[in-house]
Scaffold this active site. Sequence first.
Site, mmCIF file in Angstrom:
data_model
loop_
_atom_site.group_PDB
_atom_site.id
_atom_site.type_symbol
_atom_site.label_atom_id
_atom_site.label_comp_id
_atom_site.label_asym_id
_atom_site.label_seq_id
_atom_site.Cartn_x
_atom_site.Cartn_y
_atom_site.Cartn_z
ATOM 1 N N ASP A 354 -12.687 -26.704 16.117
ATOM 2 C CA ASP A 354 -12.877 -27.360 14.825
ATOM 3 C C ASP A 354 -11.737 -28.275 14.418
ATOM 4 O O ASP A 354 -11.964 -29.353 13.869
ATOM 5 C CB ASP A 354 -13.110 -26.306 13.734
ATOM 6 N N TYR A 451 -19.409 -22.734 8.317
ATOM 7 C CA TYR A 451 -18.375 -21.738 8.049
ATOM 8 C C TYR A 451 -17.340 -22.236 7.046
ATOM 9 O O TYR A 451 -16.982 -23.415 7.033
ATOM 10 C CB TYR A 451 -17.652 -21.351 9.343
#
Length: 721
Positions: A354, A451
């Site tokens: 990420d 998330y």
Amino acid sequence: MAEPSLARLSALFFGFLLLLATYSWVPRLHSGLLSGTGVQKTLGPDPKLRVDHSSAKPHHPLDPLTVQEIERVRTILLDHEPGFGSGSATIHSMALDEPDKTLVVKWKKGNRLPSRRAEVLALSVGQSHVIVVDLDSGRVVSDVVNPTSGYPILTMDDLIVASQVALKSIEFNRSVEARGVKLSDLVALPTFTGWFGPEEEGRRILKVQCFTSQDTPNYFMRPIEGLYATVDMDKLEVIKIVDKGMVPIPKAAGTEYRYNVQNKPVHMDRINPISIEQPEGPSFLVEDGHLVKWANWVFHVKADHRAGIIISQATVRDSETGEPRSVMYKGFPSELFVPYMDPGELWYYKSYLDAGEIGLGPAAMPLVPLNDCPRNAYYIDGVFALPDGKAIVQPNMICLFERYAGDVSWRHSEILIPNADVCPFTTRKQIRESRPKVTLVARMATSVGNYDYTFDWEFQTDGLIRVTVAASGMLMVKGTPYENVDDLGDKEDDSGPLISENVIGVVHDHFITFHLDMDIDGPMNNSFVKVHLEKQRVQSGKSPRKSYLKVKKYVAKTEKDAQIKLSLYDPYEFHIVNPNRKSRLGNPAGYRIIPGGNAVSLLDHDDPPQIRGAFSNNQIWVTRYNRSEQFAGGVLVYQSHGDDTLQVWSDRDRSIENNDIVVWYTLGFHHIPCQEDYPVMPTVAASFELKPANFFESNPVIGVAPIFEKDLPVCRPFASS
């Protein structure tokens, strides 16, 4: 055919960007200026006060680039090939190219700042560029093309364009409509591809997966399973459509999570509002927007495009002399690795890095006062560059606050036992000493797709630093024809359990690797010591005991000596020490890294996701300091081959004894989803600690005053009859 969906998607993305762009001047907390100091002491939210980022200037060598500096970099690059002026080159990230460490350490407030430079990751005609711009001279001083495999961080424009290309495909739209989904309800979400070989080689691609937002904002719980499109981002065309047939789309009922539209009763008694009251205001000060002073700590904090939050030059005051002593030069989340455990054609590529693929900074939306951060918090904005080089402000991205949750800093109670003939039991003197634990927290939360991650750096007065990562948000789920586990029989899905009707929660991992440039009493002359507890057998007849534990210390000589896999059955402590700074007893000053609950990656080392996420092969690494080795997944992460990772650097096996060293620690979660994770997950957290080890001469908070009733406002609990 696709126009309604395309317009809707573009409006969503551009509306979000426009919302952020309007924060040129951002609401700031009410502050009281201490006369003549330029220091703000926060007192509470006040929408009347705003920060004018358009005129902000740097005050510290590590301060992030300002709006003016970002605009200047943009102007300089307009005259630079490879095509910034023509629009053929795009900026994917821009951040301060930090000055040499020795210059920063020597710098004192009032001195002239070292030369300000910007590092720009850019893309031009399929080529990756790592560019350094000198703001003082107004010129490009370095432009390295394709230094490693991989591409720069994706931009919001990349995500928009990939979705647009997919939605222009007649074949793709027909597959969507065949499932009974209106294009006006369609959410086309680009997902990152990783690197697996020929399909990704030599071109930048994104895979577009679809969801429906019909009757819910929680489209992640309504996947259109069995369908995705692969988009070539260089040619802007769909190169592959995979349609594995229709799978029932999970229902919208029960997916809503917004408070103002909830209609489901909550079967619990109401919890009254709670807040920490500070009648004299918070104890911390923030100087010049980034330098934090609290109790015995001083540190620099800033927002970062890639890492989200960076803590620098953390020093703690010596408990004997008051001398400020260096603990950590720089600490930040270096990379996240999230591999999903489904090897099928529709899911195998879902293994995300990420920080290097999308960046934690741009994904950080404003923190929610009183919920993300308590009253009396101080908020710090992020300032980043858009793909065209213009500056954008991410408001209220970091908050600082003091925490007290009833925890105890230290305590001891004692009943003195003198001669019973002289002092009867009923009159014996009692000692009851206790001190409250008040800490300072620097917090950043980022929403990376489905998330949400919250990062806390928590400072204690006893010198301890606790780093916590908390995960919440939505699962990445998979559609299934089954509604009950009894229907599965022997067909139980290999990728995860059933968590709602037609919804599989795919098993996955989270690994977060932290870069910890520990400088114990200075940047040089640090060593990594493995303190081993070794079981010893007692010789027969020497003692009633049969065995005991003995401490043995081993100094790591090279980087491979410090590749650590944790084991409960082979226990070690891990110390970073300065052998040249000794306590009065002769012990080297040090800190120890204390692991919390953890998980390890179980993937094979030759699995392509694990090659790219090789920094999760160990829980602790120590490398020799190199300013180019900042991010554990490498400089260019998107579709990288794993040729520029922490594993590669550490395998060089450089000398680390009595040197300038960097510690890397990886937190890990295995996540087997369950029904309670639906539709939004309760927060799960893990942490590790950096704790003094012979750094102080004794307990540094032994003389701290307790709190008395007279110190607090008059508040009485409600008495029910």
